[in-house]
Enzyme design. Structure first.
Site, mmCIF file in Angstrom:
data_model
loop_
_atom_site.group_PDB
_atom_site.id
_atom_site.type_symbol
_atom_site.label_atom_id
_atom_site.label_comp_id
_atom_site.label_asym_id
_atom_site.label_seq_id
_atom_site.Cartn_x
_atom_site.Cartn_y
_atom_site.Cartn_z
ATOM 1 N N GLU A 1 20.004 19.581 -9.451
ATOM 2 C CA GLU A 1 20.221 20.587 -8.967
ATOM 3 C C GLU A 1 19.538 21.731 -9.866
ATOM 4 O OE1 GLU A 1 24.548 20.066 -6.834
ATOM 5 O OE2 GLU A 1 24.344 21.192 -8.748
ATOM 6 N N TYR B 1 29.847 19.871 -2.187
ATOM 7 C CA TYR B 1 30.068 19.817 -3.610
ATOM 8 C C TYR B 1 31.513 20.270 -3.904
ATOM 9 C CZ TYR B 1 28.984 21.389 -8.704
ATOM 10 O OH TYR B 1 28.972 21.458 -9.790
ATOM 11 N N ASP C 1 29.843 31.737 -13.106
ATOM 12 C CA ASP C 1 29.454 30.742 -14.235
ATOM 13 C C ASP C 1 30.016 31.168 -15.759
ATOM 14 O OD1 ASP C 1 27.312 28.631 -13.128
ATOM 15 O OD2 ASP C 1 26.281 30.463 -12.537
#
Lengths: 399, 274
Positions: B49, B175, B60
């Site tokens: 990734e 995911y 994030d």
């Protein structure tokens, strides 16, 4: 009058708005959407909101005829919606009360907020104190340095101010950090967004809470001057004071709506914050809207004398109003805003916020070109006490 | 065609779990990226990734934010990332590469143009953090038309209805984000992960990767018992930060190899992916 019922059920204003967030935030937003749908028209919620606006904020705020300034300009008559007279000194508190009341009903004892200049942070800290909630405010470390007084004000009100060191260390980064807090602490935390941006339902919800401004004007203007205004003018950063006064006027076809963006040092210099006038559509902070970005899709830093307009995006409903032609958007640069600031002080005895001074400057610019019987209604969204430092510095004065 | 399904099919036959390291393109420098990708493959990566730097990485944590900022300071954006993948493909035609990033750089390039260029560069999958399924039907069509997979996230808070919606649009793998929080957050409850994965498997036969909160061989091993793939990101970036730019690639290689060893030691009879 035309029908207007945006956004759609998923928060879209035409191609704008929506819910552009990571999956980790989706549940929190669904919970918020459900809660707002439940309380939006709930009589008890409406009553409590109305009571707080009257007794804690001091609403309704008056409309004021700026007679001397209008006479001096020699054209259209300028009327001011006095949001500067609200408790905490700006329109921001209308929204923080609404969201705090919702947070209480959702059983969330902790509220968080992002702030740029500190006005929304102060308004959030104020209602958190009023309702006995824990309050954490995220603020870019650059802004913490520039807005020492507002940081202290928030602390006096019992809030924790967290300086944000990432990115450009300004408002947009504070918003990113508040989102990160929310996704981590969503169980007990309510995120009070300060403007009509962010993922659905925020743009709609903040607009609804702020629309008390326009609703009052619709009642006040006929009493004051026998009819509705020809033009409503408001400054636009994220765009909450503008949506608040525009929204109730959208169906009034004869009323022109004009949003005034921060031209900074001039749009041609690239140092400005005029997302609608000089940006292109993209996705940021959970919604699709006009953004100031580079060719690679990175968000760029903005510049304005007024910290409250210093934001690279804009509420998605403004993007839609622009494209649909229902509102038009213009820019006023730092120097023009500052001149209007001084005129308003000297001619009307009102010290306006630098944000609101952009709207005032546009009114002052076009008034002389219009007949005397034309009516311009300007949203004076906040008072300028917080800007003493900036204005003094521009005049070469140090305290 | 995307390399992702063949990779998972091969691993399934070998009864091994996929190892998916995440690194931010351009971190610590643009010159590191392609050699780093090859080093990750040598250490046992099956899918890489590759993070596309963005100025406002809302989902994030601090570690990936710092990586993104370092890359942006060196002017690495989507354009440069596509160049890295094309260069990587000169020596590696087997490892799957998934671009992970935010919507705006893609929209700035234009979805159609992005997809065509990504396909030409050798990208196999795309994960757009802020494109949930209800906003990405059109984009999913564009990505698929160019032979790539659109990877989606699912979270502990995702309802059955949302799992179904993701299952309808997703391809390649799904995911599963094992924590509510940002990337690089701390703790992980494996039994909880197992229960959630079972709920997801009830609605899809796609391989399931698990990420967020995997920091060492032990947590990777534990997660691999219940997942098809282990995603590990912030910890690799942290290891490289500690090593310094000269030793970054070697440190990443050693760290990822240790995770690979833990995964292979934990090999159990694999699930068949029908």
């Amino acid at each position: 009058m035309q029908m207007y019922d945006l956004p759609d059920s998923r928060g879209h204003f035409g191609p704008y708005g929506g819910v552009f967030v990571a999956e980790t935030l989706v549940h929190a937003l669904e919970e918020l959407r459900a809660a707002y749908a439940r309380y939006r028209d709930d009589p008890e919620f409406r009553a409590e909101f109305g009571y707080e606006l009257e007794h804690f904020v001091g609403r309704p705020s008056p409309v004021y005829h700026a007679k001397r300034w209008s006479e001096r300009l020699g054209g259209a008559q300028i009327y001011l919606k006095r949001e500067d007279l609200n408790h905490t000194g700006a329109h921001k508190v209308n929204n923080t009360i609404g969201q705090a009341l919702l947070a209480r009903r959702m059983g969330k004892p902790r509220v968080i907020a992002e702030t740029g200049a500190g006005q929304h942070g102060v308004a959030t800290a104020t209602v958190a104190a009023r309702y006995g909630m824990e309050c954490v405010v995220y603020m870019g470390s650059e802004d913490v340095k520039r807005q020492v007084q507002n940081v202290y004000r928030m602390k006096l009100l019992g809030a924790t101010v967290v300086p944000v060191e990432s990115g450009s260390r300004t408002l947009k980064d504070a918003l990113n950090e508040a989102m990160r807090d929310w996704v981590t602490n969503v169980r007990d935390t309510f995120y009070i967004i300060g403007t009509v941006a962010g993922p659905h339902p925020y743009p709609m919800m903040v607009r609804d809470f702020q629309s008390v401004i326009g609703k009052e004007c619709i009642e006040q203007m006929p009493r004051m001057c026998g009819r509705q205004p020809d033009m409503v003018i408001a400054c636009v950063g994220g765009g909450s004071n503008a949506m608040g006064i525009f929204y109730p006027y959208i169906p009034y076809d004869s009323v022109e709506l004009v949003g005034v963006e921060a031209g900074g040092e001039g749009v041609a210099t690239g140092r400005h914050a005029a997302s609608l006038s000089a940006g292109v559509p993209g996705v940021l902070h959970g919604n699709r809207t006009y953004l100031l970005q580079d060719a690679d899709g990175q968000i760029v830093e903005t510049h304005s004398i007024s910290a409250g307009l210093d934001y690279p995006g804009v509420g998605p409903e403004h993007a839609w109003l622009k494209d649909s032609g229902r509102a038009r958007y213009v820019t006023i640069d730092d120097a023009e805003a500052l001149a209007a600031f001084h005129d308003c002080c000297r001619l009307e005895g009102i010290i306006p916020a630098l944000e609101s001074s952009h709207a005032l400057a546009y009114a002052a610019k076009i008034a002389p070109t219009l007949p005397r019987e034309r009516i311009l209604l300007v949203n004076l969204s906040g008072r300028g006490d917080k800007d003493m430092h900036t204005v003094a510095e521009k005049s070469g004065i140090r305290f | 065609m995307s390399r992702i399904q063949p990779v998972f099919e091969r691993l399934s036959r070998e009864r091994r779990k996929a190892l998916i390291p995440f690194v931010t393109a351009g971190d610590p420098s643009p010159a590191h990226t392609v050699p780093l990708m090859h080093a990750l493959v040598e250490a046992g990566a099956d899918v890489i990734e590759l993070g596309v730097p963005f100025s406002d990485p809302m989902a994030d944590g601090p570690v990936v934010q710092r990586a993104s900022e370092r890359a942006l300071r060196q002017r690495v954006g989507l354009e440069a990332v596509l160049g890295f993948v094309a260069e990587f493909r000169r020596r590696d035609d087997r490892t799957a590469v998934v671009l992970m990033g935010y919507a705006n750089p893609i929209e700035a390039m234009g979805a159609e143009r992005f997809a065509a260029r990504a396909q030409a560069a050798g990208v196999d999958g795309v994960l757009v953090v802020d494109y949930p399924p209800e906003e990405s039907a059109a984009f999913a069509g564009v990505v698929r038309a160019h032979g790539m997979d659109l990877i989606f996230l699912l979270a502990p808070t995702s309802t059955d209805a949302r799992i179904a919606e993701v299952a309808r649009l997703a391809s390649g793998y799904i995911y599963y984000v094992s924590l509510t929080g940002v990337t690089g957050a701390a703790t992980l409850d494996v039994s909880d992960v197992a229960a959630r994965l079972a709920a997801i498997r009830a609605q899809t036969s796609l391989p399931l990767g698990v990420g967020f909160g995997i920091r060492d061989a032990a947590s990777a091993h534990a997660v691999a018992r219940v997942a098809d793939a282990v995603v590990i990101g912030s910890k690799i970036i942290q290891e490289m930060e500690e090593a310094g730019t000269d030793a970054a690639i070697e440190r990443a290689r050693r760290f990822v190899a240790s995770i690979r060893a833990a995964l292979d030691a934990g090999a159990e009879p694999a699930r068949a992916h029908a």
